[in-house]
Design an enzyme around this catalytic site. Structure first.
Site, short mmCIF file in Angstrom:
data_model
loop_
_atom_site.label_atom_id
_atom_site.label_comp_id
_atom_site.label_asym_id
_atom_site.label_seq_id
_atom_site.Cartn_x
_atom_site.Cartn_y
_atom_site.Cartn_z
N GLU A 79 21.32 68.68 50.35
CA GLU A 79 20.86 68.83 49.00
C GLU A 79 19.56 67.95 49.15
O GLU A 79 18.82 67.81 48.08
CB GLU A 79 21.82 68.27 47.83
CG GLU A 79 21.91 66.89 47.59
CD GLU A 79 21.03 66.24 46.84
OE1 GLU A 79 21.12 66.58 45.58
OE2 GLU A 79 20.19 65.33 47.02
N CYS A 111 27.15 67.99 47.26
CA CYS A 111 28.21 67.86 48.56
C CYS A 111 29.02 68.92 49.20
O CYS A 111 29.67 68.69 50.12
CB CYS A 111 28.95 66.58 48.02
SG CYS A 111 27.99 65.27 47.58
N THR A 152 26.13 53.23 45.50
CA THR A 152 26.71 54.33 46.16
C THR A 152 25.69 55.09 47.03
O THR A 152 26.39 55.96 47.54
CB THR A 152 27.56 55.24 45.26
OG1 THR A 152 26.61 55.84 44.42
CG2 THR A 152 28.55 54.27 44.17
N HIS A 233 36.28 64.05 49.99
CA HIS A 233 35.08 63.82 49.78
C HIS A 233 34.93 62.39 48.90
O HIS A 233 35.46 61.86 48.46
CB HIS A 233 34.58 64.89 48.71
CG HIS A 233 33.00 64.34 48.29
ND1 HIS A 233 32.05 64.28 49.30
CD2 HIS A 233 32.64 64.01 47.07
CE1 HIS A 233 31.03 63.88 48.52
NE2 HIS A 233 31.18 63.72 47.23
N LYS A 242 41.89 57.06 44.21
CA LYS A 242 42.27 57.85 42.88
C LYS A 242 42.62 59.05 43.11
O LYS A 242 43.62 59.74 42.36
CB LYS A 242 40.81 57.69 41.92
CG LYS A 242 40.58 56.30 41.47
CD LYS A 242 39.07 56.43 40.80
CE LYS A 242 38.55 55.08 40.67
NZ LYS A 242 38.94 54.37 39.48
N ASN A 277 27.47 56.82 50.31
CA ASN A 277 27.65 58.26 50.11
C ASN A 277 26.63 59.10 51.20
O ASN A 277 25.31 58.66 51.23
CB ASN A 277 27.22 58.60 48.81
CG ASN A 277 27.71 60.03 48.56
OD1 ASN A 277 28.31 60.73 49.27
ND2 ASN A 277 28.02 60.26 46.97
N1 CAA Z 1 36.17 42.78 40.79
C1 CAA Z 1 36.85 43.88 41.13
N2 CAA Z 1 36.63 45.08 40.63
C2 CAA Z 1 35.59 45.31 39.85
C3 CAA Z 1 34.88 44.26 39.28
C4 CAA Z 1 35.07 42.94 39.86
N3 CAA Z 1 34.28 41.75 39.44
N4 CAA Z 1 34.25 44.39 38.11
C5 CAA Z 1 34.54 45.94 38.06
N5 CAA Z 1 35.37 46.44 38.89
C6 CAA Z 1 35.73 47.64 39.20
C7 CAA Z 1 36.18 48.49 37.61
O1 CAA Z 1 37.55 48.02 37.18
C8 CAA Z 1 35.98 49.88 38.19
O2 CAA Z 1 37.16 50.11 38.93
P1 CAA Z 1 38.25 51.29 38.35
O3 CAA Z 1 37.56 52.64 38.45
O4 CAA Z 1 39.53 51.29 39.11
O5 CAA Z 1 38.48 50.82 36.95
C9 CAA Z 1 35.11 49.81 39.30
O6 CAA Z 1 34.99 48.30 39.85
C10 CAA Z 1 33.78 50.58 39.02
O7 CAA Z 1 33.27 49.80 37.85
P2 CAA Z 1 32.75 50.61 36.82
O8 CAA Z 1 33.58 51.58 36.47
O9 CAA Z 1 32.52 49.67 35.62
O10 CAA Z 1 31.34 51.03 37.47
P3 CAA Z 1 30.14 51.82 36.97
O11 CAA Z 1 30.34 52.34 35.69
O12 CAA Z 1 29.00 50.51 37.06
O13 CAA Z 1 30.03 52.82 37.89
C11 CAA Z 1 30.21 54.98 39.03
C12 CAA Z 1 30.86 53.51 38.71
C13 CAA Z 1 30.28 55.73 37.50
C14 CAA Z 1 31.13 55.62 39.70
C15 CAA Z 1 28.72 54.82 39.57
O14 CAA Z 1 29.05 54.13 40.65
C16 CAA Z 1 28.21 56.21 39.69
O15 CAA Z 1 27.53 56.82 38.75
N6 CAA Z 1 28.11 56.77 40.88
C17 CAA Z 1 27.14 57.93 41.07
C18 CAA Z 1 28.31 59.07 40.72
C19 CAA Z 1 29.56 59.25 41.64
O16 CAA Z 1 29.65 58.82 42.87
N7 CAA Z 1 30.30 60.24 41.08
C20 CAA Z 1 31.68 60.29 41.93
C21 CAA Z 1 32.42 61.75 41.66
S1 CAA Z 1 30.92 63.00 41.72
C22 CAA Z 1 30.93 63.39 43.43
O17 CAA Z 1 32.03 62.98 44.13
C23 CAA Z 1 29.67 64.11 43.96
C24 CAA Z 1 28.79 63.12 44.66
O18 CAA Z 1 29.15 62.73 45.97
C25 CAA Z 1 27.81 62.43 43.79
#
Ligand code: CAA
Length: 390
Positions: A79, A111, A152, A233, A242, A277
């Site tokens: 991509e 992906c 990521t 993936h 998960k 990633n």
């Molecule tokens: N110590 C330990 N763990 C902690 C922590 C700390 N101090 N603070 C937070 N965490 C944990 C949270 O509890 C959470 O765990 P759970 O999911 O088990 O609850 C984890 O860390 C992440 O925290 P948040 O959910 O608060 O994180 P965020 O909202 O800032 O971001 C995300 C997470 C949305 C995935 C972000 O990284 C993102 O947007 N990533 C890009 C999109 C992505 O990767 N999507 C995946 C599916 S799509 C796909 O697979 C296609 C692709 O390749 C993009």
């Protein structure tokens, strides 16, 4: 007749940012990245590295081993291609001196594109078992600075040699697959950074996992316990955890203990934790990591693969690891490459991130950074000029 993956090679950039450094700069607890996302480092491509140089370096190792003469198909899944019109695969075709009688195409579906390439290549080899195909999955994952997706980010490429009587993995014919028009992650043509609805994207990932698993289960009659290991993936490695837990729930199996999760998933996550990633490459980076690092001999065991591309396309399929596979792996090369990378400071990372490829018709020569076997030497009158450096 068995068809599948005969050889696999992985390449990433020679620079990385430790996510502790990023966490410190962003004022975030580093454990959110290390534990919460399951990521330690992200690979950062310098200005003279791109999906072509990463893909060509990954593929070069395979072509050096088996020769180019039987390769009739090169499918490049990405991509983050470098041209709106020309296939990134054609740059690689030239750099590797592949035969002129070869079909070369770039595939795009976030992906998932590498899996589309793999399935098309398998179909060709089923019809012409004496021929081979090269599938390259290569990407640079970029999100906005300071966004939730930033930790990521990463980059890398995997090259797969597809053949009859494969030495690594005979891919099963049955697969569950699923398409749906959703806006969870996308990158408009005018942007170099992806846009993402992060939480939603993880929900779509998991719901398509369940859809495709149900189809696979129905076609094959197999149970989760028939799968010795599961590769997923990997947008970040916690996602695989998960995913596996979701499959256990679907099968009404008690939630797996941490030790079982480590056993089923652990080896497949080793490289991604260090690169971030790699989009199209990430599932196959996980496969390479599993084969390279699992302490048990997986010969004759069935493993599963789940491919997810936002937008979205998903596929659940499987294969049998071939007896004696270990002698054909590139494990030492992969480990040395990861261990030999140069760490960046936050400032160096941001400078590289902000670097923009010139868009005028001048003659631009790029400063040499450390890369694999190839680098982008410059851009002259809008023509990308690649150079072999070894
Ligand atoms: N110590 C330990 N763990 C902690 C922590 C700390 N101090 N603070 C937070 N965490 C944990 C949270 O509890 C959470 O765990 P759970 O999911 O088990 O609850 C984890 O860390 C992440 O925290 P948040 O959910 O608060 O994180 P965020 O909202 O800032 O971001 C995300 C997470 C949305 C995935 C972000 O990284 C993102 O947007 N990533 C890009 C999109 C992505 O990767 N999507 C995946 C599916 S799509 C796909 O697979 C296609 C692709 O390749 C993009």
């Amino acid at each position: 007749m068995n068809v599948g993956i005969d050889l696999i090679s992985f390449q990433t950039a020679q620079y990385f940012l430790d996510l502790r450094t990023l966490a410190q700069t962003r004022g975030v607890d580093p454990e959110k990245y290390y534990q919460g996302l399951g990521q330690e480092k992200m690979a950062v491509p310098p200005p003279d590295e791109d999906s072509v140089t990463l893909g060509a370096s990954a593929a070069r190792v395979l072509v050096d081993q088996v020769g180019a003469q039987d390769i009739e198909l090169l499918l490049f899944g990405t991509e983050s291609g470098v041209d709106q019109s020309k296939s990134a695969g054609l740059f690689v075709h030239g750099l590797l001196n592949l035969p002129r009688r070869c079909r070369v195409i770039e595939l795009k579906e976030a992906c998932y594109a590498g899996t589309a390439g793999l399935q098309l290549a398998l179909a060709m080899v089923r019809l012409a078992p004496q021929k081979k195909a090269l599938v390259i999955c290569a990407d640079v994952a970029r999100y906005d600075l300071g966004s939730p997706g930033e930790p990521t980010q990463g980059c890398g490429a995997v090259a797969l040699l597809i053949s009859a009587q494969p030495r690594l993995l005979a891919v099963d014919a049955e697969a569950g697959f699923h398409a749906e028009n959703v806006m969870d992650f996308w990158r408009p043509n005018y942007r170099t950074e992806a846009l993402v609805d992060g939480k939603y994207s993880t929900l779509v990932y998991l719901s398509t996992l369940v859809q495709t698993w149900r189809q696979y289960r129905e076609f094959t009659g197999r149970k989760l316990t028939d799968l010795a290991r599961c590769c997923f993936h990997l947008p970040f490695t916690r996602m695989a955890e998960k995913a596996y837990i979701r499959l256990c729930r679907e099968e009404k199996i008690p939630e797996p203990a941490a030790e079982e999760i480590r056993h089923i998933l652990g080896p497949s996550l080793v490289y991604n934790r260090q690169t971030g990633n790699t989009y199209a490459a990430s599932l196959y980076e996980g496969l390479a990591a599993l084969l390279d690092n699992d302490p048990q001999d997986l010969g004759d065991r069935r493993i599963s693969l789940f491919s997810y591309g936002s937008g979205c396309m998903a596929e659940f399929f499987s294969g049998i690891v071939q007896p004696g596979y270990r002698q054909y792996l590139m494990a030492d090369r992969h480990r040395e490459m990861l261990a030999g990378r140069t760490e960046l400071t936050y400032r160096q990372y941001e400078d590289i991130f902000r670097y923009q490829v010139p868009e005028d018709d001048g003659d631009h020569v790029f400063a040499p950074y450390r890369t694999g076997y190839y680098r982008l030497q410059g851009i002259k009158k809008h023509v990308r000029c690649y150079q072999s450096i070894a």
